[in-house]
Write an enzyme that holds these catalytic residues in place. Structure first.
Site, PDB file in Angstrom:
ATOM      1  N   GLY A   1       4.611 -26.607  84.189  1.00  0.00           N
ATOM      2  CA  GLY A   1       5.200 -26.906  83.047  1.00  0.00           C
ATOM      3  C   GLY A   1       6.137 -25.751  82.462  1.00  0.00           C
ATOM      4  N   ARG A   2       5.811 -25.016  81.831  1.00  0.00           N
ATOM      5  CA  ARG A   2       6.567 -23.869  81.079  1.00  0.00           C
ATOM      6  C   ARG A   2       7.146 -23.169  82.077  1.00  0.00           C
ATOM      7  NH1 ARG A   2       1.609 -24.062  78.470  1.00  0.00           N
ATOM      8  NH2 ARG A   2       1.553 -24.619  76.394  1.00  0.00           N
TER       9      ARG A   2
ATOM     10  N   GLN B   1       8.877 -40.631  82.421  1.00  0.00           N
ATOM     11  CA  GLN B   1       7.305 -40.805  81.768  1.00  0.00           C
ATOM     12  C   GLN B   1       7.764 -41.807  80.297  1.00  0.00           C
ATOM     13  OE1 GLN B   1       5.210 -37.988  79.016  1.00  0.00           O
ATOM     14  NE2 GLN B   1       3.815 -37.958  80.738  1.00  0.00           N
TER      15      GLN B   1
ATOM     16  N   ASN C   1      -3.452 -37.051  76.447  1.00  0.00           N
ATOM     17  CA  ASN C   1      -2.837 -36.035  75.279  1.00  0.00           C
ATOM     18  C   ASN C   1      -3.073 -36.602  73.973  1.00  0.00           C
ATOM     19  OD1 ASN C   1      -2.732 -34.202  77.376  1.00  0.00           O
ATOM     20  ND2 ASN C   1      -0.403 -34.004  76.850  1.00  0.00           N
TER      21      ASN C   1
ATOM     22  N   ASN D   1      -5.007 -33.838  70.286  1.00  0.00           N
ATOM     23  CA  ASN D   1      -4.637 -34.600  69.191  1.00  0.00           C
ATOM     24  C   ASN D   1      -5.851 -35.460  68.737  1.00  0.00           C
ATOM     25  OD1 ASN D   1      -2.116 -33.637  69.036  1.00  0.00           O
ATOM     26  ND2 ASN D   1      -1.615 -34.759  70.991  1.00  0.00           N
TER      27      ASN D   1
ATOM     28  N   THR E   1       8.371 -32.287  76.319  1.00  0.00           N
ATOM     29  CA  THR E   1       9.198 -32.604  75.179  1.00  0.00           C
ATOM     30  C   THR E   1      10.368 -31.456  74.941  1.00  0.00           C
ATOM     31  OG1 THR E   1       7.616 -34.361  74.271  1.00  0.00           O
ATOM     32  CG2 THR E   1       9.184 -33.257  72.620  1.00  0.00           C
TER      33      THR E   1
ATOM     34  N   TYR F   1      -2.374 -39.776  72.922  1.00  0.00           N
ATOM     35  CA  TYR F   1      -1.409 -40.954  72.559  1.00  0.00           C
ATOM     36  C   TYR F   1      -1.989 -42.319  72.782  1.00  0.00           C
ATOM     37  CZ  TYR F   1       1.697 -36.832  72.487  1.00  0.00           C
ATOM     38  OH  TYR F   1       2.112 -35.697  72.042  1.00  0.00           O
TER      39      TYR F   1
ATOM     40  N   HIS G   1       2.297 -42.305  80.441  1.00  0.00           N
ATOM     41  CA  HIS G   1       1.516 -41.255  79.483  1.00  0.00           C
ATOM     42  C   HIS G   1       0.342 -41.840  78.989  1.00  0.00           C
ATOM     43  CE1 HIS G   1       0.776 -37.913  77.648  1.00  0.00           C
ATOM     44  NE2 HIS G   1       1.943 -37.258  77.173  1.00  0.00           N
TER      45      HIS G   1
ATOM     46  N   ARG H   1      -0.690 -40.589  84.053  1.00  0.00           N
ATOM     47  CA  ARG H   1      -1.051 -39.399  83.775  1.00  0.00           C
ATOM     48  C   ARG H   1      -2.384 -39.446  82.424  1.00  0.00           C
ATOM     49  NH1 ARG H   1       1.664 -33.881  80.369  1.00  0.00           N
ATOM     50  NH2 ARG H   1       1.213 -32.726  82.463  1.00  0.00           N
TER      51      ARG H   1
END
Length: 368
Positions: free
Chosen positions: A324-325, A101, A185, A243, A27, A187, A182, A235
């Site tokens: 990712g990062r 996604q 995480n 979360n 995001t 969601y 997704h 995923r």
């Protein structure tokens, strides 16, 4: 370097990936306002990173009630579809491949993002201590506690499944090569899967089979929406507990989920490993167990270095590795991994929201 496992091609479905380096969804909160529309700036950002074997877009919400963070893009309106077409055309022109996604955050939202409505979830259970990114009344960004959700009725669940099907159609119309669900995480799909977030007593709660039902139905809707099971990835995050989603027996539920997804015939399963400093490790025997029940492409992401990635590929429980990062500050990350070159560090303050700074102004290795 010709035998470097990170740089072997991979075929799945109609796609031929030139390497095993995946850019996972991240995001960045830069969609145009009003309307949460993808922009030419976003197209430039993704095209800069087209040397990845596969890009998975940032989470893109499937319907207005699926939105959970300010300035995140949707794939619900024609303007959003057109905006995403800018992105896919830029990525394809640069020689890349990109999946969308598809995202419904469920309870991880705030009423200010939903026109005053409460978020929806499997159950009316608040994600305590979980903050979401909003625009404050004065226009500045900030984080607030997620609002308390209400439980979805079975009729509403059927409507959301249809929204996923339509979102998959919209993604294909926008030129994506496929879609990723997704389901990780914390969601919405995760809120049905994990026992700690689901206290339903109908056919979507309680038993393992019931908690798998929503994942199963949504995935099948995405297969119908894309027209090709190989153009669908999912995923999952078995051990992350992000979360507020926790399961009493994650190995059992996620092994069953992987087996079910394999039976549906999706192209890949994307496992998000916990990537914070004191996070629990995901045991290799669990990874091998997932490999044994899922016949498709296995993707892992979570603080991988080039060395760890190569070892995972050599050991055979992974086919693609998400970085990712590192992709934030290294647009040509595959080239850097191939050369074992130093990686640039990202600027944390520019991760969410803003303009080109911290998005498209990181230099490639040759210029750096």
């Amino acid at each position: 370097m010709t035998q470097d496992p990170l740089f072997q091609p991979l075929q799945f479905g109609a796609l031929n990936l030139p390497n095993r380096v995946l850019m996972p969804p991240m995001t960045r909160s830069r969609a145009a306002q009003p309307g949460d529309v993808p922009t030419a700036l976003m197209a430039e950002y993704y095209a800069q990173r087209a040397s990845a074997g596969l890009i998975v877009s940032e989470g893109t919400w499937i319907s207005p009630l699926g939105k959970g963070y300010a300035r995140t893009p949707g794939i619900h309106t024609q303007a959003q579809i057109d905006g995403w077409r800018l992105v896919t055309e830029a990525v394809h022109a640069a020689g890349g491949r990109i999946f969308a996604q598809l995202w419904h955050v469920g309870r991880l939202s705030h009423s200010s993002l939903l026109g005053g409505q409460a978020p929806v979830s499997s159950s009316a259970m608040q994600a305590e201590g979980v903050n979401v990114f909003i625009d404050n009344a004065d226009g500045t960004p900030g984080f607030v506690q997620a609002s308390k959700p209400r439980a979805l009725s079975e009729a509403e669940i059927a409507e959301i499944i249809e929204q996923y099907r339509q979102a998959a159609r919209n993604a294909m119309a926008a030129g994506f090569d496929g879609v990723e669900l997704h389901a990780a995480n914390g969601y919405l799909v995760n809120q049905f899967l994990d026992s700690g977030a689901n206290d339903r007593t109908d056919r979507y709660g309680g038993s393992l089979e019931n908690r798998l039902r929503f994942l199963d139905q949504v995935t099948r809707a995405l297969v119908e929406g894309t027209g090709d099971a190989q153009r669908v990835g999912v995923r999952l995050a078995p051990l992350t507990t992000l979360n507020g989603c926790v399961d009493a027996d994650p190995v059992t539920i996620y092994t069953a989920a992987a087996k079910r997804l394999g039976e549906i015939g999706i192209g890949y399963l994307h496992i998000a490993e916990a990537d914070w400093d004191d996070a629990p490790d995901m045991p290799v025997d669990f990874k091998q167990q997932l490999r044994s029940v899922f016949p498709g492409v296995m993707v892992y992401a979570g603080k991988y270095t080039g060395e760890r990635a190569r070892r995972a590929l050599e050991e055979g429980w992974a086919d693609l590795i998400g970085f990712g990062r590192p992709f934030v500050a290294n647009p040509d990350l595959p080239a850097r991994l191939k050369l074992n070159a130093p990686l640039a560090e990202h600027e944390r303050a520019t991760l969410f929201g803003g303009d080109a700074h911290g998005l498209t102004d990181y230099p490639a290795l040759a210029t750096a």
